[in-house]
Design an enzyme around this catalytic site. Structure first.
Site, PDB file in Angstrom:
ATOM      1  N   ASN A   1       9.500 -36.305   8.069  1.00 65.59           N
ATOM      2  CA  ASN A   1       9.859 -35.465   6.842  1.00 65.59           C
ATOM      3  C   ASN A   1      10.752 -34.299   6.917  1.00 65.59           C
ATOM      4  OD1 ASN A   1       7.556 -34.516   8.217  1.00 65.59           O
ATOM      5  ND2 ASN A   1       6.568 -33.534   6.387  1.00 65.59           N
TER       6      ASN A   1
ATOM      7  N   GLU B   1       8.729 -41.856   6.185  1.00 58.92           N
ATOM      8  CA  GLU B   1       8.733 -43.311   6.165  1.00 58.92           C
ATOM      9  C   GLU B   1      10.131 -43.720   5.434  1.00 58.92           C
ATOM     10  OE1 GLU B   1       6.270 -41.220   5.179  1.00 58.92           O
ATOM     11  OE2 GLU B   1       4.390 -42.325   5.029  1.00 58.92           O
TER      12      GLU B   1
ATOM     13  N   CYS C   1       2.866 -42.686   0.855  1.00 57.97           N
ATOM     14  CA  CYS C   1       2.686 -42.015  -0.909  1.00 57.97           C
ATOM     15  C   CYS C   1       3.152 -43.298  -1.502  1.00 57.97           C
ATOM     16  CB  CYS C   1       3.537 -40.804  -0.840  1.00 57.97           C
ATOM     17  SG  CYS C   1       5.361 -41.074  -1.048  1.00 57.97           S
TER      18      CYS C   1
ATOM     19  N   CYS D   1       6.866 -43.940  -1.299  1.00 60.37           N
ATOM     20  CA  CYS D   1       7.409 -44.719  -0.052  1.00 60.37           C
ATOM     21  C   CYS D   1       6.992 -46.069  -0.048  1.00 60.37           C
ATOM     22  CB  CYS D   1       6.632 -44.017   1.020  1.00 60.37           C
ATOM     23  SG  CYS D   1       7.634 -42.395   1.443  1.00 60.37           S
TER      24      CYS D   1
HETATM   25  N1  THU Z   1       4.998 -36.790   3.483  1.00 61.70           N
HETATM   26  C1  THU Z   1       5.474 -37.758   4.128  1.00 61.70           C
HETATM   27  O1  THU Z   1       6.447 -37.799   5.102  1.00 61.70           O
HETATM   28  N2  THU Z   1       4.701 -39.103   4.112  1.00 61.70           N
HETATM   29  C2  THU Z   1       3.914 -39.468   3.404  1.00 61.70           C
HETATM   30  O2  THU Z   1       3.686 -40.319   3.197  1.00 61.70           O
HETATM   31  C3  THU Z   1       3.252 -38.314   2.694  1.00 61.70           C
HETATM   32  C4  THU Z   1       3.878 -36.976   2.492  1.00 61.70           C
HETATM   33  C5  THU Z   1       5.391 -35.509   3.517  1.00 61.70           C
HETATM   34  C6  THU Z   1       6.240 -34.864   2.311  1.00 61.70           C
HETATM   35  C7  THU Z   1       6.191 -33.587   2.613  1.00 61.70           C
HETATM   36  O3  THU Z   1       7.346 -33.173   3.581  1.00 61.70           O
HETATM   37  C8  THU Z   1       4.924 -33.436   3.098  1.00 61.70           C
HETATM   38  O4  THU Z   1       4.526 -34.568   3.774  1.00 61.70           O
HETATM   39  C9  THU Z   1       3.849 -32.822   2.456  1.00 61.70           C
HETATM   40  O5  THU Z   1       3.616 -33.583   1.338  1.00 61.70           O
END
Ligand code: THU
Length: 163
Positions: A62, A75, A112, A115
């Site tokens: 992320n 993702e 999420c 994604c």
């Molecule tokens: N995040 C992801 O990378 N993937 C997910 O499926 C859920 C959330 C990240 C986004 C943000 O940088 C941090 O997690 C908190 O939401």
């Protein structure tokens, strides 16, 4: 009136050692990719590793932004990179490891909604399932056979009039 039921099967493994060697390696890459997360605002680090049909593994983590909505989940970084670097090569599996720096997550975090939709685009395009392998920082591993299992009644190009 009738009811339609949409079921999701989640395979639960107690740890990495119960996985096939290939899944274990992919998940280890996702865990390592977490280290490259840029998450100064949430301190929640996510790593993703996509195994492609040509054997390549593409990583993501992320990437946050001071303008919060401009950041991107691990993702999508991984699957968009796969699409950009290896267009037309199917994605077979996507391993994801998520957890906060302060408190290790003991349960897997599922992708999420945004994604799920983005990954489903590739699954629909390639006509082959994208397996999803999930783990927190510790604890059990969940395997789901297809991203569409996590997105019942998912929207795809066949619903657009022009397709
Ligand atoms: N995040 C992801 O990378 N993937 C997910 O499926 C859920 C959330 C990240 C986004 C943000 O940088 C941090 O997690 C908190 O939401």
């Amino acid at each position: 009136m009738k009811e339609q039921h949409y079921n999701v099967t989640v395979k639960v493994f107690e740890g990495l050692n119960e996985l096939t060697r290939q899944d274990q390696l992919l998940l280890e890459k996702a865990i390592a990719a977490r280290e490259n997360a840029y998450a100064p605002y949430s301190n929640f680090k996510v790593g993703a590793a996509a195994l492609l049909d040509n054997g390549e593994i593409v990583l993501g983590s992320n990437q946050e932004n001071a303008s919060f909505p401009s950041g991107l989940c691990a993702e999508r970084v991984a699957v968009f990179q796969a699409g950009a670097r290896f267009p037309g090569v199917p994605i077979l599996s996507l391993a994801i490891s998520a957890g906060s720096d302060e408190e290790p997550s003991k349960e897997p975090a599922a992708p999420c909604g945004n994604c799920r939709q983005s990954i489903y685009e590739y699954e629909h395009k390639q006509g082959k399932p994208i397996r999803v392998i999930l783990r927190g920082s510790l604890g059990p591993v969940y395997i789901i056979n297809a991203i569409s299992d996590l997105l019942p009644l998912g929207f795809n190009s066949s619903q657009l009039n022009s397709q």
